[in-house]
Design a protein around this motif. Structure first.
Motif, short mmCIF file in Angstrom:
data_model
loop_
_atom_site.label_atom_id
_atom_site.label_comp_id
_atom_site.label_asym_id
_atom_site.label_seq_id
_atom_site.Cartn_x
_atom_site.Cartn_y
_atom_site.Cartn_z
N LEU A 155 -2.48 1.54 -0.70
CA LEU A 155 -3.21 2.64 -0.78
C LEU A 155 -2.51 3.95 -1.64
O LEU A 155 -3.21 4.47 -2.39
CB LEU A 155 -3.39 3.36 0.66
CG LEU A 155 -4.49 2.49 1.58
CD1 LEU A 155 -4.21 3.03 2.87
CD2 LEU A 155 -5.71 2.37 1.21
N LEU A 156 -1.18 3.64 -1.38
CA LEU A 156 -0.58 4.87 -2.67
C LEU A 156 -0.46 4.32 -3.98
O LEU A 156 -0.73 5.09 -4.70
CB LEU A 156 0.93 5.02 -1.89
CG LEU A 156 1.77 6.03 -2.81
CD1 LEU A 156 1.15 7.35 -2.98
CD2 LEU A 156 3.11 5.82 -2.15
N GLY A 157 -0.32 3.11 -4.01
CA GLY A 157 0.12 2.51 -5.50
C GLY A 157 -1.29 2.31 -6.15
O GLY A 157 -1.28 2.44 -7.35
N ALA A 158 -2.34 1.82 -5.76
CA ALA A 158 -3.45 1.81 -6.38
C ALA A 158 -3.95 2.73 -7.20
O ALA A 158 -4.48 2.63 -8.49
CB ALA A 158 -4.91 1.17 -5.51
N PRO A 159 -4.18 4.05 -6.66
CA PRO A 159 -4.73 5.06 -7.73
C PRO A 159 -3.62 5.62 -8.71
O PRO A 159 -3.94 5.91 -9.56
CB PRO A 159 -4.80 6.44 -6.55
CG PRO A 159 -4.80 5.74 -5.28
CD PRO A 159 -3.77 4.43 -5.36
N LEU A 160 -2.38 4.95 -8.52
CA LEU A 160 -1.33 5.50 -9.48
C LEU A 160 -1.32 4.44 -10.77
O LEU A 160 -0.53 4.30 -11.65
CB LEU A 160 0.06 5.50 -9.07
CG LEU A 160 0.32 6.14 -7.70
CD1 LEU A 160 1.49 6.15 -7.32
CD2 LEU A 160 0.00 7.88 -8.34
#
Length: 288
Positions: free
Chosen positions: A188-193
């Motif tokens: 969840l944290l990594g996907a938008p990054l």
């Protein structure tokens, strides 16, 4: 960075993590990594170093510059190594009394250096080294910004970056209390990054997390401090690489607040009582 390179980094991360898991489990030291999870099932901590290797290597390969890649390796492998030390040494009976940051500090006041304190210091050192390397990023925009910064400003920027890397590593570790929870949080944290110049760093971590998620949800493996700290550290580098001093300060404030809250409130209880989070947390997991 092109979409193809980000997808390649994710694919390499998934393959590397799964391959490392097989090799570590079959190594002579593999049986020593077996533990009992919260439900009494026998699982292996081999997923921790496997995730550290897969996520760090793939993220470094996907980095936009040599300094950013080096920062990713230092943070991910460094946090993974000291996390593994805590997983192994911290399981000894004499280490069990010290819990949480305050517990480790209390032990230090009594003259005892706990495995948890070694981990905290090691993750902090890895975060600082990564932040120093990020400050050497050779991007044109970064060079112009550094030219305008004073030595004090650059020093503060590095310290803020170190705090973001170490704080994210600690936060993901705090969430690793149920199967799949830390990996889902990482996704969840990594996907938008995964977008932008430094998207390849997050893509490598996302790929490695995806590769190990089925085994984690199936309660065949456990990340332990090694995997959770490493995943968080790599994502911390992805966050620090794309933010300046103000952004890093805001991130660090949020991370400190969540860490302080964890000393008073159970994240598991909060998740269990919050619709949406409760269902997402249970998604794919074995039935109780």
């Amino acid at each position: 960075m092109s979409v193809f390179r980000r997808l390649l980094a994710a694919g390499v991360g998934a393959a590397a993590a799964r391959y490392a898991l097989r090799e570590i489990r079959s190594a002579p030291a593999g049986p020593a990594l077996e533990r009992t999870n919260f439900r009494g099932r026998t699982v292996t901590l081999a997923a921790g170093p496997a995730l550290a290797i897969g996520a760090s290597g793939a993220a470094a390969a996907g980095a936009a510059s040599v300094p950013a890649g080096a920062a990713t390796l230092v943070a991910g492998l460094g946090a993974g190594a000291v996390g593994l030390y805590d997983d192994v040494v911290g399981a000894r009976p004499e280490q069990q009394a010290a819990k949480g940051f305050t517990g480790h500090l209390a032990a230090l006041q009594q003259g005892r250096v706990t495995a948890g304190l070694v981990k905290i210091a090691g993750v902090g050192a890895a975060g600082l080294a990564a932040a120093v390397l990020l400050s050497a990023d050779a991007g044109v925009a970064g060079h112009r910004r550094r030219q305008r910064q004073s030595a004090l400003g650059r020093g503060v920027d590095v310290l803020l970056g170190a705090g973001v890397v170490a704080g994210t590593a600690n936060l993901v570790n705090l969430l690793d209390l149920r199967p799949g929870r830390a990996l889902k949080s990482g996704l969840l944290l990594g996907a938008p990054l995964t977008g932008g110049r430094h998207g390849g760093i997050a893509a490598g971590a996302v790929g490695a997390s995806t590769g190990l998620l089925p085994a984690d949800l199936g309660e065949d493996v456990m990340l332990g401090d090694s995997g959770a700290n490493s995943l968080g550290a790599v994502l911390g580098v992805a966050l620090a690489a794309r933010t300046g001093p103000l952004g890093r300060a805001a991130l660090l404030t949020a991370l400190v607040g969540l860490t302080a809250a964890s000393e008073k409130v159970s994240f598991t209880s909060v998740i269990a009582s919050t619709p949406g989070l409760r269902e997402l947390d249970a998604l794919g997991r074995r039935a109780d």
